[in-house]
Design an enzyme around this catalytic site. Structure first.
Site, PDB file in Angstrom:
ATOM      1  N   VAL A  12       0.884  -1.262   0.156  1.00 51.30           N
ATOM      2  CA  VAL A  12       0.039  -0.028   0.025  1.00 51.30           C
ATOM      3  C   VAL A  12       0.866   1.202   0.297  1.00 51.30           C
ATOM      4  O   VAL A  12       0.431   2.292  -0.047  1.00 51.30           O
ATOM      5  CB  VAL A  12      -0.803   0.066   1.196  1.00 51.30           C
ATOM      6  CG1 VAL A  12      -1.788  -1.098   1.033  1.00 51.30           C
ATOM      7  CG2 VAL A  12      -0.178  -0.026   2.471  1.00 51.30           C
ATOM      8  N   LEU A  14       3.380   3.954   1.384  1.00 43.27           N
ATOM      9  CA  LEU A  14       3.644   4.615   2.979  1.00 43.27           C
ATOM     10  C   LEU A  14       2.281   5.210   3.211  1.00 43.27           C
ATOM     11  O   LEU A  14       1.960   6.615   3.272  1.00 43.27           O
ATOM     12  CB  LEU A  14       4.763   5.498   2.833  1.00 43.27           C
ATOM     13  CG  LEU A  14       5.129   5.919   4.179  1.00 43.27           C
ATOM     14  CD1 LEU A  14       5.577   4.846   5.224  1.00 43.27           C
ATOM     15  CD2 LEU A  14       6.267   6.986   4.240  1.00 43.27           C
ATOM     16  N   HIS A  15       1.226   4.442   3.311  1.00 42.06           N
ATOM     17  CA  HIS A  15      -0.229   4.714   3.633  1.00 42.06           C
ATOM     18  C   HIS A  15      -0.803   4.038   4.651  1.00 42.06           C
ATOM     19  O   HIS A  15      -0.194   3.034   5.131  1.00 42.06           O
ATOM     20  CB  HIS A  15      -1.036   4.933   2.530  1.00 42.06           C
ATOM     21  CG  HIS A  15      -0.796   5.746   1.348  1.00 42.06           C
ATOM     22  ND1 HIS A  15      -0.782   7.099   1.176  1.00 42.06           N
ATOM     23  CD2 HIS A  15       0.004   5.041  -0.002  1.00 42.06           C
ATOM     24  CE1 HIS A  15      -0.371   7.360   0.072  1.00 42.06           C
ATOM     25  NE2 HIS A  15       0.273   6.451  -0.524  1.00 42.06           N
ATOM     26  N   ALA A  16      -1.957   4.504   5.334  1.00 41.89           N
ATOM     27  CA  ALA A  16      -2.643   3.795   6.235  1.00 41.89           C
ATOM     28  C   ALA A  16      -1.562   3.239   7.541  1.00 41.89           C
ATOM     29  O   ALA A  16      -1.184   4.183   8.188  1.00 41.89           O
ATOM     30  CB  ALA A  16      -3.375   2.657   5.530  1.00 41.89           C
ATOM     31  N   PRO A  18       1.119   1.365   7.516  1.00 39.50           N
ATOM     32  CA  PRO A  18       2.745   1.716   7.554  1.00 39.50           C
ATOM     33  C   PRO A  18       2.929   3.248   7.779  1.00 39.50           C
ATOM     34  O   PRO A  18       3.923   3.527   8.673  1.00 39.50           O
ATOM     35  CB  PRO A  18       3.015   1.389   5.993  1.00 39.50           C
ATOM     36  CG  PRO A  18       2.232   0.458   5.731  1.00 39.50           C
ATOM     37  CD  PRO A  18       0.821   0.873   5.998  1.00 39.50           C
TER      38      PRO A  18
END
Length: 86
Positions: A12, A14-16, A18
């Site tokens: 994904v 560097l989103h949500a 992480p």
């Protein structure tokens, strides 16, 4: 000033989750931390989830993490490890 480059491995980017883990770790550090894409280099606050997510870092892209101060090297190692963990 310390600096680390890390290639983002999470599917994904560097989103949500992480990004949340990255910011939580950065928040524990007493110094300022900045993050930028290697290509397109706008620096953002590494302690702001909104700014990190606004970078729109995707899987396979490389980021540069910078910090200055006592303990910066250890924090940079931790943050680079988080960014490069799938």
């Amino acid at each position: 000033m310390g600096e680390r480059k890390a290639t983002v491995a999470a599917e994904v980017g560097l989103h949500a989750r992480p990004a949340a883990t990255f910011v939580q770790t950065a928040m524990k550090a007493p110094m300022d931390i900045s993050v930028a894409k290697v290509t397109g280099g706008q620096r953002v606050n590494g302690k702001s989830i909104l700014q990190i997510m606004a970078l729109d870092v995707r899987q396979g892209e490389t980021i540069v993490i910078t910090a200055e101060g006592e303990g910066a090297e250890e924090v940079l190692d931790q943050l680079a490890s988080i960014a490069s963990t799938p």
